[in-house]
Design a protein around this motif. Structure first.
Motif, PDB file in Angstrom:
ATOM      1  N   GLU A 120      -8.277   3.765   3.214  1.00 44.77           N
ATOM      2  CA  GLU A 120      -7.733   2.248   3.371  1.00 44.77           C
ATOM      3  C   GLU A 120      -6.305   2.748   4.381  1.00 44.77           C
ATOM      4  N   GLU A 121      -5.879   1.936   4.829  1.00 47.93           N
ATOM      5  CA  GLU A 121      -4.765   2.632   5.831  1.00 47.93           C
ATOM      6  C   GLU A 121      -3.087   2.042   6.076  1.00 47.93           C
ATOM      7  N   ILE A 122      -2.234   2.353   5.598  1.00 42.72           N
ATOM      8  CA  ILE A 122      -0.838   1.531   5.506  1.00 42.72           C
ATOM      9  C   ILE A 122      -1.186   0.432   7.322  1.00 42.72           C
ATOM     10  N   TYR A 166       4.496  -4.162   0.907  1.00 40.91           N
ATOM     11  CA  TYR A 166       4.508  -3.130   0.012  1.00 40.91           C
ATOM     12  C   TYR A 166       5.155  -3.414  -0.997  1.00 40.91           C
ATOM     13  N   ASP A 174       2.281  -0.668  -4.604  1.00 36.39           N
ATOM     14  CA  ASP A 174       0.536  -0.027  -3.963  1.00 36.39           C
ATOM     15  C   ASP A 174       1.279   1.127  -3.559  1.00 36.39           C
ATOM     16  N   THR A 184      -1.143   6.510  -4.857  1.00 33.64           N
ATOM     17  CA  THR A 184      -1.274   5.701  -3.966  1.00 33.64           C
ATOM     18  C   THR A 184      -2.771   4.937  -3.613  1.00 33.64           C
ATOM     19  N   LYS A 231      -3.685   3.566  -1.106  1.00 40.98           N
ATOM     20  CA  LYS A 231      -3.712   4.551   0.933  1.00 40.98           C
ATOM     21  C   LYS A 231      -4.659   5.795   0.681  1.00 40.98           C
TER      22      LYS A 231
END
Length: 348
Positions: A47-49, A55, A106, A166, A168
């Motif tokens: 998953e991308e930020i 956050y 996050d 993370t 991410k």
């Protein structure tokens, strides 16, 4: 008398030879990192930020789970070299892990994470964090010595560093060697600090979110090392910002971030002020509303302790800050630092 002098001379000779052997061994085995090195990104995260989404990021110097409330550490004016026992370390680390999960950030920046050290009973804290937190992790060495010969008893083997975690996606991560204030031969058995820069892709953007984890020098003579390290980080932020990237730096600055002036008790380590004049117009230094993040003398009883604010963040102006606070509930029970939590979002 001659016989006594002969024995004494022989003893001194043996000690000198042993010292040379130790010095040679440490020199041969010295950790010599390159100026920039790739860091292996562990774990899985896809998953991308995203921009314009809130956050949370936490920074916490966990003190290798060996600096809990009962530890009277010698470098802070105390008498203890090691934690009381292995169970103290295990209990502290279990609670650090539990609190980190409860905070639910996050992004998590940890400092003083041991991988294979005598002081933390060779518990692989990196592996435990990986197994329990998941996502992507990047671990960068700050301290790698086969045998630290001081004080008494000697610290022995230390393998330790900083860890970024993370859920991410981390595209790549790099370690940047920082200026080393320690001279030969002390340098051979001391820290070689570096900061890590993790590059995260931003969804539907060609920009990167550059997440920097730092832990600057502490017990140096003066503060020239910290100043040089601070300037290097500022220059790095400047360079990445000019590329159009978002830059967020977090960690243990080992410098007083607040404007609070304190009288330092004798024998207690005194952090020098952070050089705010180094900051560019597009950078902002953040800390928990002057709430203290570290206790400098141990053991901690809650009374008459010398406290400082040395943990925090620097963000570029393309990052919107929503809130920052020191998580005081931990109250230095499991580490000599409290976690600091920042809420933010990337601007479009």
């Amino acid at each position: 008398m001659k016989k006594i002098l002969k024995i004494l001379a022989g003893f001194i000779g043996v000690v000198f030879i042993l010292f040379l052997i130790l010095l040679s061994y440490l020199w041969i085995r010295e950790y010599r990192p390159k100026e920039v090195e790739d860091i292996k990104v562990m774990g899985k995260a896809e998953e991308e930020i995203e921009s314009n989404k809130e956050y949370k990021i936490m920074t916490w110097n966990i003190g290798y789970a060996g600096l809990d409330k009962d530890t009277d550490f010698f470098m802070d004016g105390g008498n203890m070299v090691f934690p009381i026992d292995k169970s103290h370390v295990e209990n502290a680390f279990d609670n650090i892990l539990k609190i980190s999960k409860e905070i639910g950030a996050d992004f998590k920046l940890f400092q003083e994470v041991d991988k294979d050290s005598k002081r933390s009973y060779h518990i692989d804290q990196v592996e435990i964090l990986k197994d329990n937190l998941g996502g992507n992790l990047a671990f960068a060495l700050n301290y790698k010595v086969d045998f630290v010969p001081f004080p008494l008893p000697p610290l022995g083997k230390i393998t330790s560093g900083i860890l970024t975690q993370t859920e991410k996606k981390i595209e790549k991560s790099e370690r940047y060697q920082q200026p080393i204030p320690h001279k030969f031969p002390v340098r051979l058995a001391n820290l070689k600090r570096g900061f890590s820069a993790s590059y995260l892709p931003v969804k539907e953007s060609d920009k990167k979110f550059v997440l920097v984890n730092i832990h600057l020098d502490a017990y140096e003579s003066g503060n020239q090392g910290r100043l040089a390290q601070s300037k290097q980080i500022i220059d790095f932020i400047d360079s990445e910002y000019k590329k159009g990237n978002y830059v967020l730096v977090g960690g243990d600055f080992n410098q007083e971030l607040s404007e609070v002036k304190k009288e330092v008790p004798e024998g207690i380590w005194d952090p020098s002020p952070f050089p705010k004049e180094y900051l560019k117009d597009f950078m902002k230094l953040l800390y928990g509303d002057s709430e203290t993040s570290v206790v400098n003398d141990k053991p901690y009883t809650g009374k008459d302790a010398y406290l400082s604010t040395i943990d925090g963040f620097i963000v570029t102006d393309n990052i919107e800050v929503k809130n920052i606070k020191t998580i005081k509930e931990q109250n230095f029970q499991y580490s000599d630092h409290n976690p600091v939590l920042l809420e933010f979002k990337l601007k479009n």
